[in-house]
Design an enzyme around this catalytic site. Sequence first.
Site, PDB file in Angstrom:
ATOM      1  N   ARG A 122     -24.908  -3.469 -24.244  1.00  0.00           N
ATOM      2  CA  ARG A 122     -24.971  -4.884 -24.619  1.00  0.00           C
ATOM      3  C   ARG A 122     -25.963  -5.159 -25.753  1.00  0.00           C
ATOM      4  O   ARG A 122     -25.659  -5.970 -26.629  1.00  0.00           O
ATOM      5  CB  ARG A 122     -25.287  -5.726 -23.378  1.00  0.00           C
ATOM      6  N   SER A 177     -15.797   4.726 -27.520  1.00  0.00           N
ATOM      7  CA  SER A 177     -14.999   4.565 -26.311  1.00  0.00           C
ATOM      8  C   SER A 177     -13.533   4.887 -26.558  1.00  0.00           C
ATOM      9  O   SER A 177     -13.000   4.644 -27.644  1.00  0.00           O
ATOM     10  CB  SER A 177     -15.113   3.116 -25.813  1.00  0.00           C
ATOM     11  N   THR A 197     -18.522   1.420 -25.473  1.00  0.00           N
ATOM     12  CA  THR A 197     -18.151   0.073 -25.059  1.00  0.00           C
ATOM     13  C   THR A 197     -16.758  -0.244 -25.581  1.00  0.00           C
ATOM     14  O   THR A 197     -16.463  -0.038 -26.758  1.00  0.00           O
ATOM     15  CB  THR A 197     -19.153  -0.973 -25.592  1.00  0.00           C
ATOM     16  N   ASP A 236     -28.122   4.632 -17.936  1.00  0.00           N
ATOM     17  CA  ASP A 236     -27.443   3.536 -18.630  1.00  0.00           C
ATOM     18  C   ASP A 236     -27.383   2.323 -17.707  1.00  0.00           C
ATOM     19  O   ASP A 236     -27.134   2.469 -16.510  1.00  0.00           O
ATOM     20  CB  ASP A 236     -26.015   3.985 -18.995  1.00  0.00           C
ATOM     21  N   TYR A 292     -16.620 -10.913 -22.522  1.00  0.00           N
ATOM     22  CA  TYR A 292     -16.270  -9.537 -22.157  1.00  0.00           C
ATOM     23  C   TYR A 292     -17.517  -8.653 -22.162  1.00  0.00           C
ATOM     24  O   TYR A 292     -17.728  -7.844 -21.256  1.00  0.00           O
ATOM     25  CB  TYR A 292     -15.235  -8.971 -23.135  1.00  0.00           C
ATOM     26  N   ARG A 303     -20.038  -3.562 -13.929  1.00  0.00           N
ATOM     27  CA  ARG A 303     -18.676  -4.037 -14.167  1.00  0.00           C
ATOM     28  C   ARG A 303     -17.653  -3.411 -13.235  1.00  0.00           C
ATOM     29  O   ARG A 303     -16.453  -3.672 -13.361  1.00  0.00           O
ATOM     30  CB  ARG A 303     -18.289  -3.778 -15.617  1.00  0.00           C
ATOM     31  N   LYS A 325     -20.537  10.651 -16.911  1.00  0.00           N
ATOM     32  CA  LYS A 325     -21.095   9.292 -16.843  1.00  0.00           C
ATOM     33  C   LYS A 325     -20.550   8.539 -15.634  1.00  0.00           C
ATOM     34  O   LYS A 325     -19.339   8.527 -15.405  1.00  0.00           O
ATOM     35  CB  LYS A 325     -20.762   8.529 -18.124  1.00  0.00           C
ATOM     36  N   THR A 339     -16.110   9.614 -18.339  1.00  0.00           N
ATOM     37  CA  THR A 339     -16.437   8.523 -17.426  1.00  0.00           C
ATOM     38  C   THR A 339     -15.763   8.760 -16.083  1.00  0.00           C
ATOM     39  O   THR A 339     -14.554   8.970 -16.013  1.00  0.00           O
ATOM     40  CB  THR A 339     -16.007   7.170 -18.015  1.00  0.00           C
ATOM     41  N   HIS A 360     -21.665   1.422 -14.639  1.00  0.00           N
ATOM     42  CA  HIS A 360     -20.734   0.813 -15.594  1.00  0.00           C
ATOM     43  C   HIS A 360     -21.184  -0.591 -15.992  1.00  0.00           C
ATOM     44  O   HIS A 360     -20.375  -1.496 -16.185  1.00  0.00           O
ATOM     45  CB  HIS A 360     -19.316   0.761 -15.009  1.00  0.00           C
ATOM     46  N   TYR A 366     -11.605   8.558 -20.930  1.00  0.00           N
ATOM     47  CA  TYR A 366     -11.076   8.142 -19.635  1.00  0.00           C
ATOM     48  C   TYR A 366      -9.946   9.091 -19.266  1.00  0.00           C
ATOM     49  O   TYR A 366      -9.128   9.454 -20.129  1.00  0.00           O
ATOM     50  CB  TYR A 366     -10.514   6.714 -19.695  1.00  0.00           C
TER      51      TYR A 366
END
Length: 378
Positions: free
Chosen positions: A331, A107, A79, A307, A25, A279, A252, A156, A276, A130
């Site tokens: 990550r 997140s 994340t 980012d 993931y 992704r 973002k 986001t 993103h 979100y």
Amino acid sequence: MSSILTIADLKDLARRRVPKMFFDYADSGAWTESTYRANEEDFQKIKFRQRVLVDMSNRSLESTMIGEKVAMPVALAPTGLTGMQHADGEMLAAQAAEEFGVPFTLSTMSICSIEDVASVTKKPFWFQLYVLRDKDFVLSLIDRAKAAKCSALVLTLDLQILGQRHKDVRNGLSAPPKMTLANIADIAMRPRWWMGMAGTKRRTFRNIVGHAKGVGDVASLGSWTTEQFDPQLSWKDVAWIKERWGGKLILKGILDKEDALMAAKTGADAIVVSNHGGRQLDGASSSIGVLEEIADAVGDQIEVHMDGGIRSGQDVLKALCLGAKGTYIGRPFLYGLGAMGKEGVTMALEIIRKEMDITLALCGKRLVTDMGKDQLRR
């Protein structure tokens, strides 16, 4: 742990210690993953100018992001499922960031809730939002972030529709994981992980369960999140979110200069140039590939952050040279968390700090805030 010298070393250790479903993931992109790869590869095309016989004493990486002092211009990115990389992951990462002196961004799709993170930190953290179809729940999230004294809201913009990540589909990603024979065998091989998870009650999306209408179990949560991302999200939504929030707002998911100029008109405090993490739209430009164009377009109208693809302190400096005022790592800190918990997050930050400091000196600069296009070989 003297053998851990790079973010790649942490990644290798995390791969061994985190169940495949959750490692994949963190370590995946949409469709062919071409944009995910480009995020990293395009950094390698950028070269520094080496300078010599310059006073390199009294160096400093200190800077500011949206007016907040930071030990270095690096924030931990929002994340999802961070608490599935390691038990209580968001809480541990937030503590590590606070102690290091950099922002932590929680997140919406976290395992530990806003209140969980607030209970173990002393300084304000940032919250990523979100926009979902259930507007009452969105308003509740904003109010909960205000109650927790979050110092910035990160909205986001690029997840109106969820991009498909093939690894997640093939792995049957869920939180907590379904107890299939394959998952049981995989988890059994990772005793550090399952012993940690056995000792915590935080194993699902705690910002949502118990807060959103009609969500009380894992099955309903899965269907709810799939249906809830709002495809009608538009620029007009930024206004009411900004008014309800009343504090510093970061937008973002900007990857085009026209969108950046529109974002600057909203009165937000900063934008994050981001795809993103590769992704969402596979085949889109890398974040670093469009950063300079966007930063030049908006000038001083709005603060620019970046980012995507950062795997070293040198990558951070390259982003700063091309116009970013701050950067985000996702990550790298997840690899550290999966590898060694809170200590691993701190180690990831230390690796980046050291790489930034040495590179800054070899480029002939003492202050990170002095890095600009002149330090790059054009």
